[in-house]
Structure formats: structure tokens, C-alpha cells
Motif scaffolding. Structure first.
Motif, mmCIF file in Angstrom:
data_model
loop_
_atom_site.group_PDB
_atom_site.id
_atom_site.type_symbol
_atom_site.label_atom_id
_atom_site.label_comp_id
_atom_site.label_asym_id
_atom_site.label_seq_id
_atom_site.Cartn_x
_atom_site.Cartn_y
_atom_site.Cartn_z
ATOM 1 N N VAL A 29 0.841 -1.201 0.000
ATOM 2 C CA VAL A 29 0.000 0.000 0.000
ATOM 3 C C VAL A 29 0.878 1.255 0.000
ATOM 4 N N PRO A 30 0.373 2.374 -0.517
ATOM 5 C CA PRO A 30 1.122 3.633 -0.455
ATOM 6 C C PRO A 30 1.465 3.983 0.986
ATOM 7 N N THR A 31 2.714 4.360 1.202
ATOM 8 C CA THR A 31 3.189 4.627 2.565
ATOM 9 C C THR A 31 3.933 5.954 2.614
ATOM 10 N N LEU A 32 3.569 6.782 3.574
ATOM 11 C CA LEU A 32 4.230 8.061 3.796
ATOM 12 C C LEU A 32 5.144 7.934 5.002
ATOM 13 N N VAL A 33 6.407 8.321 4.832
ATOM 14 C CA VAL A 33 7.409 8.232 5.896
ATOM 15 C C VAL A 33 7.828 9.654 6.273
ATOM 16 N N LEU A 34 7.469 10.064 7.489
ATOM 17 C CA LEU A 34 7.772 11.404 7.994
ATOM 18 C C LEU A 34 8.760 11.301 9.159
ATOM 19 N N HIS A 35 9.713 12.221 9.205
ATOM 20 C CA HIS A 35 10.726 12.162 10.265
ATOM 21 C C HIS A 35 11.329 13.542 10.471
ATOM 22 N N GLY A 36 11.649 13.856 11.711
ATOM 23 C CA GLY A 36 12.345 15.101 12.018
ATOM 24 C C GLY A 36 13.847 14.935 11.897
ATOM 25 N N SER A 37 14.508 15.917 11.332
ATOM 26 C CA SER A 37 15.961 15.814 11.158
ATOM 27 C C SER A 37 16.702 15.885 12.489
ATOM 28 N N ASP A 38 16.052 16.454 13.533
ATOM 29 C CA ASP A 38 16.683 16.549 14.848
ATOM 30 C C ASP A 38 16.083 15.539 15.824
ATOM 31 N N ASP A 39 15.714 14.394 15.308
ATOM 32 C CA ASP A 39 15.182 13.318 16.148
ATOM 33 C C ASP A 39 16.332 12.709 16.943
ATOM 34 N N GLN A 40 16.301 12.896 18.266
ATOM 35 C CA GLN A 40 17.363 12.393 19.132
ATOM 36 C C GLN A 40 17.066 10.999 19.678
ATOM 37 N N ILE A 41 15.877 10.483 19.385
ATOM 38 C CA ILE A 41 15.487 9.173 19.883
ATOM 39 C C ILE A 41 15.660 8.106 18.801
ATOM 40 N N VAL A 42 15.134 8.377 17.612
ATOM 41 C CA VAL A 42 15.299 7.493 16.454
ATOM 42 C C VAL A 42 16.045 8.294 15.394
ATOM 43 N N PRO A 43 17.373 8.240 15.380
ATOM 44 C CA PRO A 43 18.155 9.051 14.444
ATOM 45 C C PRO A 43 17.714 8.829 13.003
ATOM 46 N N VAL A 44 17.527 9.922 12.295
ATOM 47 C CA VAL A 44 16.912 9.853 10.973
ATOM 48 C C VAL A 44 17.753 9.090 9.955
ATOM 49 N N ALA A 45 19.058 9.220 10.010
ATOM 50 C CA ALA A 45 19.907 8.647 8.960
ATOM 51 C C ALA A 45 19.758 7.133 8.832
ATOM 52 N N ASP A 46 19.474 6.457 9.940
ATOM 53 C CA ASP A 46 19.393 4.997 9.902
ATOM 54 C C ASP A 46 17.961 4.495 9.991
ATOM 55 N N SER A 47 17.004 5.376 9.699
ATOM 56 C CA SER A 47 15.614 4.948 9.810
ATOM 57 C C SER A 47 14.811 5.330 8.572
ATOM 58 N N ALA A 48 14.262 6.520 8.552
ATOM 59 C CA ALA A 48 13.295 6.907 7.521
ATOM 60 C C ALA A 48 13.778 6.714 6.075
ATOM 61 N N PRO A 49 14.967 7.192 5.705
ATOM 62 C CA PRO A 49 15.388 7.006 4.311
ATOM 63 C C PRO A 49 15.546 5.534 3.931
ATOM 64 N N LEU A 50 16.014 4.718 4.865
ATOM 65 C CA LEU A 50 16.180 3.290 4.597
ATOM 66 C C LEU A 50 14.824 2.614 4.456
ATOM 67 N N SER A 51 13.862 2.999 5.290
ATOM 68 C CA SER A 51 12.516 2.439 5.173
ATOM 69 C C SER A 51 11.889 2.789 3.834
ATOM 70 N N ALA A 52 12.039 4.050 3.440
ATOM 71 C CA ALA A 52 11.440 4.500 2.183
ATOM 72 C C ALA A 52 11.993 3.711 0.996
ATOM 73 N N LYS A 53 13.263 3.348 1.069
ATOM 74 C CA LYS A 53 13.882 2.591 -0.026
ATOM 75 C C LYS A 53 13.365 1.151 -0.086
ATOM 76 N N LEU A 54 13.032 0.591 1.061
ATOM 77 C CA LEU A 54 12.560 -0.789 1.103
ATOM 78 C C LEU A 54 11.088 -0.922 0.717
ATOM 79 N N LEU A 55 10.334 0.136 0.873
ATOM 80 C CA LEU A 55 8.911 0.117 0.559
ATOM 81 C C LEU A 55 8.679 0.156 -0.950
ATOM 82 N N LYS A 56 7.655 -0.548 -1.398
ATOM 83 C CA LYS A 56 7.335 -0.553 -2.828
ATOM 84 C C LYS A 56 6.765 0.779 -3.278
#
Length: 287
Positions: free
Chosen positions: A228-255
Motif C-alpha cells: 500500500v502507499p506509505t508516507l514516511v515522515l521524520h524530524g531531522s533533529d530526532d534524538q530518539i530514532v536518528p533519521v539517517a538509519d531509519s526513515a530514508p532506509l525504510s522509504a527505499k525498502l517500501l514498494k
């Protein structure tokens, strides 16, 4: 299998799990409206979604949120504090409410829960998925995930929780969760205490074990299986789930993934910037 223990006109209800637990949920809006299901973060509750629920209820949607097992008003289950059980609980709730064409929105740990649910149980029931500051694909640093956080970070969370949960939760909300530790930040004491209140409602054991669930679960295969279409939103100053190892990688794995990074926004962006998040979610689900 879960059974209903609330009544049909009550906007807040419980369902009973087969292992003797009780899952609290709220269900607002016309039953004929398109449902939006909200999945909260650790160690919070469905209360964390109130501004989003009121907003989307006002836009004509049916809005639903539950307290994860061991969290909030749900019973303090002894076992089952892992993503498989979390997703199965959501599946049972969705089946009980007969949710179709549903939109699932997950924040932080709730993003992992929503991801596993949609991947394993969502076929024929889910229209869209939104992940906000979410933990997928994998938070823990491993050989295959060198950009993740070392296990010592999560051991530290567990140690602080076990030593003085009340103080730990107060400091967590007062600092990195909302970015209140940044220069120029203006902390809201009401927001901090509301976070603390939600956290302290739940089970210390459930929260302790949930750290492993959100940090060590690999969602890579789940993401690959979501169609299904998936929107991935993330803050660049996320101190809990660092953005570099989360949102962009998820977006690449999603169809069918769409990625949006908010400059300078913190992990708790749904609370600090609800108008921004709500507008982007509405635009996505209305398209």
C-alpha cells in the motif's frame, strides 16, 4: 481471538485477549466513515494521539486508537511484549471492529507495530500507512546495520527505567523526546507532565521488555512486503530514532514509499508541530 467487553454506544471500550489480558481502545466517529488507526510510541498510550484524533474526526474520518498491552489503560500483561504480539493484538481489534479500507498511522514504536501489522495482517483491510519518527527498519547496530545505535544505548534505557522509572521518564520528556534540551527551546511543562503521566500509567515490566522489541526487531522484510502507499515522515533533529538509519532506509525498502524529512523537528513532532504533521497526513490520505 479477542472478545468485546464494552458496549456499542461507548466511545471507549475494552477487548479481552485469549491470554487473559484487556486491551483498551477508543473508537470515535461514524462507523461508515473511513477509519484511521493510530499506534502510539513507547511508553505512552492512545492519549498521545488526542490532537490528531480530534483533527481527523473533524475532517469526517472514523478515528481509533488503542493502548498497547502493558501500556496505558490496558491490563499489565505478564508476557507478549514483542512485535508479533503487538501486531496480533491490532489484527484482532481490526477484525472485531471489521475495519476495511483503513489508514494506519504509527509513531516511533507504534510505527514498528503498524509496519508488522500491515505486512502480516493488512491484506484486504489496509488502504494506506503513515510512519512518523518510526523505528523501522532496525534501530540496533549490527554487522548488517552498521549505522544503528549500539546495544549500550538500550541497556542504558533499561538501567535507568529499573533504577528510578519516575525520574527517568520526567527527564526523558524534559529533554530529548521533544527537543527541549536544545538551545532556545521553550519547554511546555504541561506536555512534559502529560508524557510522564502516560508513561507511569503502564507496566514497568512491559516498558522494560518493550525496549528490546523496538530496538532489536528487524522490519526489513515487513517493509518489503507492504504494497500500500506509505508516507514516511521524520524530524531531522530526532534524538530518539536518528533519521539517517531509519526513515530514508525504510522509504527505499517500501514498494510505494514517499519520504519527507522536517528540518530541525524533534522526535515528538506530532505534539510539538501538530498542524504541520496533520496537514501532510491529510494531503496524503486525501490524494
Amino acid at each position: 481471538m479477542l472478545s468485546h467487553t464494552g458496549n456499542a454506544t461507548d466511545p471507549t471500550s475494552f477487548i479481552a485477549t485469549s491470554d487473559g489480558g484487556q486491551i483498551f481502545y477508543r473508537d470515535w466517529g461514524a462507523k461508515s466513515a473511513q477509519p484511521i488507526v493510530f499506534h502510539h510510541g513507547w511508553p505512552l498510550s492512545s492519549d498521545d494521539w488526542e490532537s490528531q484524533m480530534l483533527h481527523f474526526l473533524g475532517k469526517g474520518y472514523r478515528v481509533i486508537a488503542h493502548d498497547r498491552r502493558g501500556h496505558g489503560r490496558s491490563s499489565q500483561a505478564v508476557d507478549g511484549h514483542d512485535m508479533d504480539h503487538y501486531a496480533a493484538d491490532v489484527a484482532a481489534l481490526a477484525a472485531h471492529l471489521d475495519l476495511r479500507n483503513a489508514i494506519h498511522v504509527g509513531h516511533s514504536t507504534g510505527g514498528g507495530e503498524a509496519t508488522r501489522y500491515v505486512a502480516r495482517f493488512g491484506r484486504g483491510r489496509v488502504a494506506r500507512l503513515i510512519l512518523i519518527g518510526a523505528v523501522p527498519p532496525l534501530m540496533l547496530k549490527t554487522t548488517g546495520n552498521p549505522g544503528g545505535l549500539p546495544i549500550e544505548v538500550f541497556d542504558g534505557l533499561r538501567q535507568q527505567l529499573a533504577a528510578n522509572r519516575s525520574q527517568f521518564y520526567f527527564e526523558f520528556a524534559s529533554g530529548p523526546f521533544y527537543g527541549y534540551n536544545r538551545p532556545g527551546a521553550k519547554p511546555s511543562q504541561a506536555v512534559i507532565w502529560n508524557w510522564w503521566r502516560q508513561g507511569m500509567m503502564g507496566s514497568a515490566k512491559a516498558h522494560y521488555e518493550c525496549v528490546k522489541a523496538f530496538s532489536e526487531t528487524d522490519f526489513s522484510d515487513d517493509l518489503k512486503n507492504i504494497t500500500v502507499p506509505t508516507l514516511v515522515l521524520h524530524g531531522s533533529d530526532d534524538q530518539i530514532v536518528p533519521v539517517a538509519d531509519s526513515a530514508p532506509l525504510s522509504a527505499k525498502l517500501l514498494k510505494h514509499g514517499t519520504l519527507k524529512i522536517y528540518e530541525h523537528l524533534p522526535h515528538g513532532l506530532c505534539t510539538t508541530h501538530p498542524d504541520t504533521v496533520n496537514a501532510d497526513v491529510l494531503k496524503f490520505i486525501s490524494a
